[in-house]
Design a protein around this motif. Structure first.
Motif, PDB file in Angstrom:
ATOM      1  N   VAL A 248     -38.530  61.709 -43.773  1.00 57.57           N
ATOM      2  CA  VAL A 248     -38.566  61.245 -45.165  1.00 57.57           C
ATOM      3  C   VAL A 248     -38.144  62.353 -46.113  1.00 57.57           C
ATOM      4  N   LEU A 249     -38.575  63.574 -45.855  1.00 60.44           N
ATOM      5  CA  LEU A 249     -38.186  64.699 -46.700  1.00 60.44           C
ATOM      6  C   LEU A 249     -36.680  64.926 -46.660  1.00 60.44           C
TER       7      LEU A 249
ATOM      8  N   VAL B  81     -34.320  62.701 -45.939  1.00 63.18           N
ATOM      9  CA  VAL B  81     -33.656  61.591 -46.632  1.00 63.18           C
ATOM     10  C   VAL B  81     -33.783  61.754 -48.141  1.00 63.18           C
ATOM     11  N   TRP B  82     -34.974  62.173 -48.615  1.00 59.17           N
ATOM     12  CA  TRP B  82     -35.165  62.368 -50.048  1.00 59.17           C
ATOM     13  C   TRP B  82     -34.263  63.473 -50.571  1.00 59.17           C
ATOM     14  N   LEU B  83     -34.175  64.580 -49.830  1.00 56.87           N
ATOM     15  CA  LEU B  83     -33.319  65.689 -50.265  1.00 56.87           C
ATOM     16  C   LEU B  83     -31.855  65.286 -50.279  1.00 56.87           C
TER      17      LEU B  83
ATOM     18  N   GLY C 173     -30.653  62.258 -50.748  1.00 55.64           N
ATOM     19  CA  GLY C 173     -30.483  61.386 -51.905  1.00 55.64           C
ATOM     20  C   GLY C 173     -30.439  62.179 -53.195  1.00 55.64           C
ATOM     21  N   PHE C 174     -31.272  63.192 -53.300  1.00 55.21           N
ATOM     22  CA  PHE C 174     -31.278  64.039 -54.494  1.00 55.21           C
ATOM     23  C   PHE C 174     -29.947  64.772 -54.640  1.00 55.21           C
TER      24      PHE C 174
ATOM     25  N   ARG D 182     -27.057  62.223 -55.431  1.00 48.77           N
ATOM     26  CA  ARG D 182     -27.153  61.689 -56.791  1.00 48.77           C
ATOM     27  C   ARG D 182     -26.738  62.751 -57.806  1.00 48.77           C
TER      28      ARG D 182
ATOM     29  N   TRP E  62     -33.472  62.339 -61.350  1.00 47.17           N
ATOM     30  CA  TRP E  62     -33.834  62.246 -59.944  1.00 47.17           C
ATOM     31  C   TRP E  62     -34.667  60.999 -59.686  1.00 47.17           C
ATOM     32  N   TYR E  63     -34.931  60.238 -60.750  1.00 44.27           N
ATOM     33  CA  TYR E  63     -35.689  59.007 -60.588  1.00 44.27           C
ATOM     34  C   TYR E  63     -34.837  57.839 -61.089  1.00 44.27           C
ATOM     35  N   ARG E  64     -35.147  56.641 -60.648  1.00 43.52           N
ATOM     36  CA  ARG E  64     -34.351  55.468 -61.014  1.00 43.52           C
ATOM     37  C   ARG E  64     -34.778  54.858 -62.324  1.00 43.52           C
TER      38      ARG E  64
END
Length: 55
Positions: free
Chosen positions: A31-32, A34-36, A38-39, A42, A52-54
């Motif tokens: 999860v970390l 994937v989050w990185l 995506g960050f 984006r 960094w948020y939708r």
């Protein structure tokens, strides 16, 4: 006989907890990553304000 069963039951519970914790560490790591990713992607897109948020 009962103390032997209790020791075996305790060993089984501890083994199960250890396996579950190890699996949770691997899931948290995925999860970390994937989050990185995506960050980073984006931020590379640009366009408007960089959030960094939708919402």
């Amino acid at each position: 006989m009962v103390p032997l069963l209790l020791v075996l039951l305790l060993a089984l519970i501890l083994f199960g907890a250890g396996f579950a914790l190890k699996a949770l560490w691997w899931i948290a790591l995925v999860v970390l990553v994937v989050w990185l990713l995506g960050f980073v992607f984006r931020a590379a897109e640009g366009g408007g304000r960089r959030r960094w948020y939708r919402w």
